[in-house]
Design an enzyme around this catalytic site. Sequence first.
Site, mmCIF file in Angstrom:
data_model
loop_
_atom_site.group_PDB
_atom_site.id
_atom_site.type_symbol
_atom_site.label_atom_id
_atom_site.label_comp_id
_atom_site.label_asym_id
_atom_site.label_seq_id
_atom_site.Cartn_x
_atom_site.Cartn_y
_atom_site.Cartn_z
ATOM 1 N N CYS A 12 0.832 -1.205 0.000
ATOM 2 C CA CYS A 12 0.000 0.000 0.000
ATOM 3 C C CYS A 12 0.868 1.257 0.000
ATOM 4 C CB CYS A 12 -0.916 -0.063 1.226
ATOM 5 S SG CYS A 12 -1.585 1.501 1.758
ATOM 6 N N CYS A 28 0.157 3.959 2.680
ATOM 7 C CA CYS A 28 0.626 3.506 4.003
ATOM 8 C C CYS A 28 2.082 3.895 4.213
ATOM 9 C CB CYS A 28 0.486 1.992 4.147
ATOM 10 S SG CYS A 28 -1.202 1.402 3.981
#
Length: 108
Positions: A33, A36
């Site tokens: 991700c 993230c």
Amino acid sequence: MAHGKVIEVDNPVIFKALTSSGPVVVDFFATWCGPCKAVAPVVGKLSETYSDVRFIQVDVDKLKTVATELEVRAMPTFVLFKDGKAQEKRVVGGNMKELEEGIKGIRS
């Protein structure tokens, strides 16, 4: 991956223990991700600023049971706990201002 005082947890028993008391921020993330990774340094800084709050990182691929239980569907998702209870207010995505407001809310 972890910065500052952020603890990575991949065990449901340890997760329960670490979220059972006090103010806790749980960062549900995934290694794949991008957002993230982008917010990780900011989360690290917040963990240093709010040293009275426990910061935990959970890789959703390693700890699917907890992610499912808490209905985490997008990464990153920040779930705030106070004295063992997940708060209704959670931050989905990289809104760090909103996260900081949430952190202030669980400290009192």
